[in-house]
Motif scaffolding. Structure first.
Motif, mmCIF file in Angstrom:
data_model
loop_
_atom_site.group_PDB
_atom_site.id
_atom_site.type_symbol
_atom_site.label_atom_id
_atom_site.label_comp_id
_atom_site.label_asym_id
_atom_site.label_seq_id
_atom_site.Cartn_x
_atom_site.Cartn_y
_atom_site.Cartn_z
ATOM 1 N N GLN A 1 0.823 -1.210 0.000
ATOM 2 C CA GLN A 1 0.000 0.000 0.000
ATOM 3 C C GLN A 1 0.860 1.265 0.000
ATOM 4 O O GLN A 1 0.595 2.233 0.716
ATOM 5 C CB GLN A 1 -0.978 -0.023 1.180
ATOM 6 N N MET A 2 1.875 1.240 -0.826
ATOM 7 C CA MET A 2 2.779 2.390 -0.930
ATOM 8 C C MET A 2 2.030 3.643 -1.371
ATOM 9 O O MET A 2 2.323 4.742 -0.901
ATOM 10 C CB MET A 2 3.925 2.091 -1.897
ATOM 11 N N ASP A 3 1.056 3.472 -2.260
ATOM 12 C CA ASP A 3 0.324 4.646 -2.743
ATOM 13 C C ASP A 3 -0.449 5.336 -1.612
ATOM 14 O O ASP A 3 -0.519 6.561 -1.568
ATOM 15 C CB ASP A 3 -0.615 4.266 -3.888
ATOM 16 N N SER A 4 -1.012 4.561 -0.686
ATOM 17 C CA SER A 4 -1.703 5.202 0.436
ATOM 18 C C SER A 4 -0.694 5.873 1.372
ATOM 19 O O SER A 4 -0.983 6.919 1.960
ATOM 20 C CB SER A 4 -2.579 4.204 1.198
ATOM 21 N N SER A 5 0.506 5.310 1.485
ATOM 22 C CA SER A 5 1.563 5.950 2.284
ATOM 23 C C SER A 5 2.014 7.256 1.643
ATOM 24 O O SER A 5 2.301 8.230 2.333
ATOM 25 C CB SER A 5 2.764 5.007 2.436
ATOM 26 N N ARG A 6 2.062 7.264 0.321
ATOM 27 C CA ARG A 6 2.438 8.483 -0.407
ATOM 28 C C ARG A 6 1.468 9.608 -0.062
ATOM 29 O O ARG A 6 1.869 10.761 0.139
ATOM 30 C CB ARG A 6 2.431 8.212 -1.910
ATOM 31 N N ILE A 7 0.200 9.278 0.046
ATOM 32 C CA ILE A 7 -0.819 10.279 0.406
ATOM 33 C C ILE A 7 -0.666 10.673 1.871
ATOM 34 O O ILE A 7 -0.686 11.862 2.213
ATOM 35 C CB ILE A 7 -2.227 9.730 0.112
ATOM 36 N N ALA A 8 -0.494 9.681 2.751
ATOM 37 C CA ALA A 8 -0.383 9.959 4.191
ATOM 38 C C ALA A 8 0.827 10.823 4.520
ATOM 39 O O ALA A 8 0.797 11.617 5.459
ATOM 40 C CB ALA A 8 -0.318 8.650 4.967
ATOM 41 N N LEU A 9 1.893 10.673 3.732
ATOM 42 C CA LEU A 9 3.135 11.435 3.946
ATOM 43 C C LEU A 9 3.284 12.531 2.892
ATOM 44 O O LEU A 9 4.393 12.948 2.571
ATOM 45 C CB LEU A 9 4.342 10.493 3.919
ATOM 46 N N GLY A 10 2.153 12.995 2.397
ATOM 47 C CA GLY A 10 2.135 13.968 1.320
ATOM 48 C C GLY A 10 2.221 15.413 1.785
ATOM 49 O O GLY A 10 2.791 15.727 2.835
ATOM 50 N N VAL A 11 1.636 16.282 0.998
ATOM 51 C CA VAL A 11 1.753 17.728 1.202
ATOM 52 C C VAL A 11 1.265 18.157 2.589
ATOM 53 O O VAL A 11 1.953 18.914 3.278
ATOM 54 C CB VAL A 11 1.011 18.500 0.089
ATOM 55 N N GLU A 12 0.096 17.682 3.010
ATOM 56 C CA GLU A 12 -0.445 18.116 4.309
ATOM 57 C C GLU A 12 0.466 17.708 5.460
ATOM 58 O O GLU A 12 0.771 18.517 6.344
ATOM 59 C CB GLU A 12 -1.845 17.552 4.511
ATOM 60 N N ALA A 13 0.899 16.457 5.464
ATOM 61 C CA ALA A 13 1.781 15.978 6.537
ATOM 62 C C ALA A 13 3.117 16.711 6.506
ATOM 63 O O ALA A 13 3.671 17.051 7.560
ATOM 64 C CB ALA A 13 2.010 14.471 6.407
ATOM 65 N N THR A 14 3.600 16.982 5.315
ATOM 66 C CA THR A 14 4.892 17.669 5.181
ATOM 67 C C THR A 14 4.789 19.107 5.667
ATOM 68 O O THR A 14 5.672 19.595 6.382
ATOM 69 C CB THR A 14 5.374 17.627 3.719
ATOM 70 N N ARG A 15 3.704 19.773 5.314
ATOM 71 C CA ARG A 15 3.494 21.148 5.779
ATOM 72 C C ARG A 15 3.427 21.183 7.308
ATOM 73 O O ARG A 15 4.069 22.019 7.952
ATOM 74 C CB ARG A 15 2.222 21.741 5.170
ATOM 75 N N ALA A 16 2.676 20.262 7.897
ATOM 76 C CA ALA A 16 2.574 20.196 9.365
ATOM 77 C C ALA A 16 3.946 19.931 9.989
ATOM 78 O O ALA A 16 4.286 20.516 11.024
ATOM 79 C CB ALA A 16 1.578 19.120 9.769
ATOM 80 N N TYR A 17 4.737 19.094 9.371
ATOM 81 C CA TYR A 17 6.092 18.777 9.834
ATOM 82 C C TYR A 17 6.957 20.035 9.860
ATOM 83 O O TYR A 17 7.612 20.336 10.863
ATOM 84 C CB TYR A 17 6.666 17.714 8.889
ATOM 85 N N TYR A 18 6.929 20.803 8.783
ATOM 86 C CA TYR A 18 7.730 22.034 8.727
ATOM 87 C C TYR A 18 7.200 23.099 9.684
ATOM 88 O O TYR A 18 7.979 23.799 10.334
ATOM 89 C CB TYR A 18 7.783 22.585 7.298
ATOM 90 N N LEU A 19 5.890 23.233 9.774
ATOM 91 C CA LEU A 19 5.318 24.233 10.683
ATOM 92 C C LEU A 19 5.664 23.918 12.134
ATOM 93 O O LEU A 19 5.937 24.823 12.928
ATOM 94 C CB LEU A 19 3.804 24.334 10.484
ATOM 95 N N ALA A 20 5.674 22.635 12.491
ATOM 96 C CA ALA A 20 6.065 22.248 13.853
ATOM 97 C C ALA A 20 7.519 22.621 14.122
ATOM 98 O O ALA A 20 7.868 23.045 15.228
ATOM 99 C CB ALA A 20 5.843 20.752 14.054
ATOM 100 N N LYS A 21 8.367 22.489 13.119
ATOM 101 C CA LYS A 21 9.773 22.885 13.283
ATOM 102 C C LYS A 21 9.897 24.394 13.469
ATOM 103 O O LYS A 21 10.737 24.859 14.239
ATOM 104 C CB LYS A 21 10.606 22.428 12.089
#
Length: 142
Positions: A75-95
């Motif tokens: 299920q790599m494609d679902s992981s791609r979505i889970a670790l996509g733009v929204e998760a990445t933005r939240a990751y950077y904002l937390a930093k």
């Protein structure tokens, strides 16, 4: 008299399975990485791309000694979505909320690149795996 010495046969690479159904965000990605790779260790890998990189070098866990491995990601494609733009933005904002730990400039630049189609956390993870020739990463989705 000629003597020949045969080298021991190389052991086949181990096959490891990442279950993308367990990945909903960055934290659960590392939970899955710990489940798969940190067997036999009395500590867990934290949410860190540098830590992931170090682990894939083979210093500990199931990859101890740089043994070759085939990693099949279900299920790599679902992981791609889970670790996509929204998760990445939240990751950077937390930093950005921790300027005493992280320099804001590079993080703001990464956020700007993300807004222009730059790499997501999933893309960064794929790059970390690609930097390890002893690891063959395959999607089970294809």
């Amino acid at each position: 008299m000629t003597t020949t010495t045969s080298l021991p046969a190389a052991s086949p690479p181990q096959t490891l399975m990442i279950d993308g159904a367990n990945i909903r965000d960055i934290a659960s990605f590392y939970d899955e990485i710990n489940r798969v790779f940190m067997v036999g260790e009395d500590w867990q890998l934290g949410a860190s791309l540098d830590g992931l990189d170090d682990m894939l070098y083979g210093g500990y866990g199931v990859l101890r000694g740089k043994s070759p491995a085939i990693v099949v990601w279900q299920q790599m494609d679902s992981s791609r979505i889970a670790l996509g733009v929204e998760a990445t933005r939240a990751y950077y904002l937390a930093k950005l909320e921790q300027p005493q730990v992280f320099k804001p400039g590079p993080i703001q630049a990464a956020l700007a690149r993300l807004g222009q189609g730059g790499p997501t956390y999933f893309d960064l993870v794929m790059q970390v795996f690609a930097d390890h020739p002893n690891i063959t990463l395959r999607s089970a989705d294809r």
